[in-house]
Design a protein around this motif. Sequence first.
Motif, PDB file in Angstrom:
ATOM      1  N   ARG A   1     -22.211  13.252  85.160  1.00 27.79           N
ATOM      2  CA  ARG A   1     -23.214  12.444  84.706  1.00 27.79           C
ATOM      3  C   ARG A   1     -23.938  12.746  83.468  1.00 27.79           C
ATOM      4  O   ARG A   1     -24.243  11.827  82.835  1.00 27.79           O
ATOM      5  CB  ARG A   1     -23.944  11.973  85.971  1.00 27.79           C
ATOM      6  N   ALA A   2     -24.350  13.930  83.385  1.00 25.66           N
ATOM      7  CA  ALA A   2     -25.019  14.165  82.176  1.00 25.66           C
ATOM      8  C   ALA A   2     -24.301  13.899  80.866  1.00 25.66           C
ATOM      9  O   ALA A   2     -24.713  13.293  80.088  1.00 25.66           O
ATOM     10  CB  ALA A   2     -25.199  15.823  82.261  1.00 25.66           C
ATOM     11  N   ALA A   3     -22.959  14.219  81.037  1.00 24.02           N
ATOM     12  CA  ALA A   3     -22.152  13.861  79.955  1.00 24.02           C
ATOM     13  C   ALA A   3     -21.964  12.185  79.698  1.00 24.02           C
ATOM     14  O   ALA A   3     -22.033  11.630  78.668  1.00 24.02           O
ATOM     15  CB  ALA A   3     -20.847  14.424  79.833  1.00 24.02           C
ATOM     16  N   GLN A   4     -21.791  11.574  80.802  1.00 23.54           N
ATOM     17  CA  GLN A   4     -21.525   9.963  80.949  1.00 23.54           C
ATOM     18  C   GLN A   4     -22.626   9.303  80.536  1.00 23.54           C
ATOM     19  O   GLN A   4     -22.753   8.368  79.777  1.00 23.54           O
ATOM     20  CB  GLN A   4     -21.104   9.645  82.410  1.00 23.54           C
ATOM     21  N   TYR A   5     -23.846   9.721  80.901  1.00 22.80           N
ATOM     22  CA  TYR A   5     -25.199   8.968  80.512  1.00 22.80           C
ATOM     23  C   TYR A   5     -26.099   9.736  79.539  1.00 22.80           C
ATOM     24  O   TYR A   5     -27.301   8.892  79.410  1.00 22.80           O
ATOM     25  CB  TYR A   5     -25.939   8.696  81.938  1.00 22.80           C
ATOM     26  N   GLY A   6     -25.867  10.625  78.830  1.00 22.87           N
ATOM     27  CA  GLY A   6     -26.602  11.144  77.914  1.00 22.87           C
ATOM     28  C   GLY A   6     -27.871  11.721  78.476  1.00 22.87           C
ATOM     29  O   GLY A   6     -28.807  11.846  77.721  1.00 22.87           O
ATOM     30  N   LEU A   7     -27.851  12.427  79.587  1.00 16.26           N
ATOM     31  CA  LEU A   7     -28.967  13.059  80.210  1.00 16.26           C
ATOM     32  C   LEU A   7     -28.761  14.462  79.910  1.00 16.26           C
ATOM     33  O   LEU A   7     -27.774  15.153  79.772  1.00 16.26           O
ATOM     34  CB  LEU A   7     -28.901  12.898  81.661  1.00 16.26           C
ATOM     35  N   TYR A   8     -29.860  15.137  79.948  1.00 13.96           N
ATOM     36  CA  TYR A   8     -29.994  16.798  79.716  1.00 13.96           C
ATOM     37  C   TYR A   8     -29.757  17.281  80.963  1.00 13.96           C
ATOM     38  O   TYR A   8     -30.532  17.133  81.887  1.00 13.96           O
ATOM     39  CB  TYR A   8     -31.233  16.839  78.909  1.00 13.96           C
ATOM     40  N   MET A   9     -28.748  18.179  81.085  1.00 12.60           N
ATOM     41  CA  MET A   9     -28.424  19.068  82.260  1.00 12.60           C
ATOM     42  C   MET A   9     -29.356  20.235  82.407  1.00 12.60           C
ATOM     43  O   MET A   9     -29.227  20.991  81.565  1.00 12.60           O
ATOM     44  CB  MET A   9     -27.006  19.315  82.314  1.00 12.60           C
ATOM     45  N   VAL A  10     -30.143  20.053  83.416  1.00 12.16           N
ATOM     46  CA  VAL A  10     -30.994  21.492  83.671  1.00 12.16           C
ATOM     47  C   VAL A  10     -30.256  22.392  84.732  1.00 12.16           C
ATOM     48  O   VAL A  10     -30.143  22.074  85.860  1.00 12.16           O
ATOM     49  CB  VAL A  10     -32.370  20.987  84.363  1.00 12.16           C
ATOM     50  N   PRO A  11     -29.938  23.320  84.037  1.00 12.34           N
ATOM     51  CA  PRO A  11     -29.327  24.410  85.034  1.00 12.34           C
ATOM     52  C   PRO A  11     -30.251  24.986  86.271  1.00 12.34           C
ATOM     53  O   PRO A  11     -31.483  24.802  85.938  1.00 12.34           O
ATOM     54  CB  PRO A  11     -28.926  25.582  84.058  1.00 12.34           C
ATOM     55  N   ALA A  12     -29.735  25.578  86.945  1.00 10.60           N
ATOM     56  CA  ALA A  12     -30.433  26.160  88.221  1.00 10.60           C
ATOM     57  C   ALA A  12     -31.012  27.491  87.820  1.00 10.60           C
ATOM     58  O   ALA A  12     -31.671  28.109  88.536  1.00 10.60           O
ATOM     59  CB  ALA A  12     -29.756  26.158  89.475  1.00 10.60           C
ATOM     60  N   TYR A  13     -30.330  28.131  86.773  1.00  3.84           N
ATOM     61  CA  TYR A  13     -30.693  29.553  86.400  1.00  3.84           C
ATOM     62  C   TYR A  13     -30.755  29.191  84.718  1.00  3.84           C
ATOM     63  O   TYR A  13     -29.866  28.939  84.032  1.00  3.84           O
ATOM     64  CB  TYR A  13     -29.709  30.533  86.518  1.00  3.84           C
ATOM     65  N   HIS A  14     -31.906  29.771  84.038  1.00  5.18           N
ATOM     66  CA  HIS A  14     -31.920  29.645  82.615  1.00  5.18           C
ATOM     67  C   HIS A  14     -33.245  30.889  82.197  1.00  5.18           C
ATOM     68  O   HIS A  14     -34.160  31.031  83.272  1.00  5.18           O
ATOM     69  CB  HIS A  14     -32.657  28.390  82.264  1.00  5.18           C
ATOM     70  N   ASP A  15     -33.354  31.307  81.381  1.00  6.19           N
ATOM     71  CA  ASP A  15     -34.182  32.388  80.853  1.00  6.19           C
ATOM     72  C   ASP A  15     -35.670  31.592  81.051  1.00  6.19           C
ATOM     73  O   ASP A  15     -36.475  32.410  81.364  1.00  6.19           O
ATOM     74  CB  ASP A  15     -33.898  32.953  79.401  1.00  6.19           C
ATOM     75  N   GLN A  16     -35.623  30.553  80.516  1.00  7.36           N
ATOM     76  CA  GLN A  16     -37.061  29.845  80.679  1.00  7.36           C
ATOM     77  C   GLN A  16     -37.382  29.543  81.926  1.00  7.36           C
ATOM     78  O   GLN A  16     -38.791  29.481  82.255  1.00  7.36           O
ATOM     79  CB  GLN A  16     -37.169  28.676  79.768  1.00  7.36           C
ATOM     80  N   LEU A  17     -36.781  29.340  82.718  1.00  8.05           N
ATOM     81  CA  LEU A  17     -37.090  29.291  84.240  1.00  8.05           C
ATOM     82  C   LEU A  17     -37.434  30.543  84.865  1.00  8.05           C
ATOM     83  O   LEU A  17     -38.380  30.708  85.609  1.00  8.05           O
ATOM     84  CB  LEU A  17     -35.844  28.802  85.145  1.00  8.05           C
TER      85      LEU A  17
END
Length: 334
Positions: A137-153
């Motif tokens: 859906r992120a690719a389809q609707y131009g939304l930013y995908m927030v991962p469950a793991y990221h250095d900033q998290l």
Amino acid sequence: MDDFTLTSLRAAADLVHAQVPPTPQYAWPLLAARTGCEVWVKHENHTPTGAFKVRGAITYIDWLTRAHPEVRGIITATRGNHGQAQVRAATAAGISATIIVPHGNALEKNAAMRAFGATLIEHGQDFDSAKAEAMSRAAQYGLYMVPAYHDQLVRGVASYGLELFDAVPDLDTVYVPVGCGSGLCGTIAARDALGLRTKVVGVVSAHVDGAKQSFEQGRLVGTESAWTFADGVAVCTPVQAALDYFGPRADRFVAVTDDEVAEAVRIYWQDTHNLAEGAGAVALAALIQEKEAMRGKKVAVILSGGNCDMTQAAEILAGGTPDVRPAHLRTKAS
């Protein structure tokens, strides 16, 4: 790997504390009597979303709005606490939030996400299926995908580790629940930044133990299903970036059964009058499993969340263990 120096983590903690006060850590005497060791509980169930994830969302959305000011909407997959945290932070920053959860997700967590302003969509039978749908859906609707793991998290989550270690710097061991790994990595980052020697132990469900297997084998290992009522740790496939960080730094992993987790929820209620959700109680379940080895030591457990559905809480406090498996997988013996 991002900057996990003490200066960077203190700056992230300042961001967090501008919105969320430090949570308490208490040494509970009844837990000490029960386990034979000094037990400190880090009460992440006392945040505005009832779980530790609120911390990482603050630092992540702060980074996102600076690095990608064009973003108008985010999307993410969750079993509940990550989603609540991201919706809260995103809506505060004027960004829309779409949340994908698996069918059968905790009703009260779903309600909380909607209350924070989420567009909530159910898809699939587990977190990994919901994650795949969110990416589509992120690719389809131009939304930013927030991962469950990221250095900033991780930078934001590390603030609870700093609070705990600042208050109790001489801990022998800390038990940390592990889903996608931000809590474990944040605790390790705080410990290392402070130069402490505390052992950090990851805790998973015995029914969804991919992170433990991955740690022990040194490569990603997934599980086929995620049937545990401790939904915050019900992650079939671990995150490579998380494994890369905690792999050489965690002391060990412990796996706990749903029965052990349900008993830990009851013990939290009896000994502290705090209601833990399943994932929030796994750390205490692990300590109880290892209490003979921990006897006489100073230990901490992360009560990572308190968002337990009322129906599950009633069943657990009455002495039962919720069975979240589909009916065709249940047997009379179980």
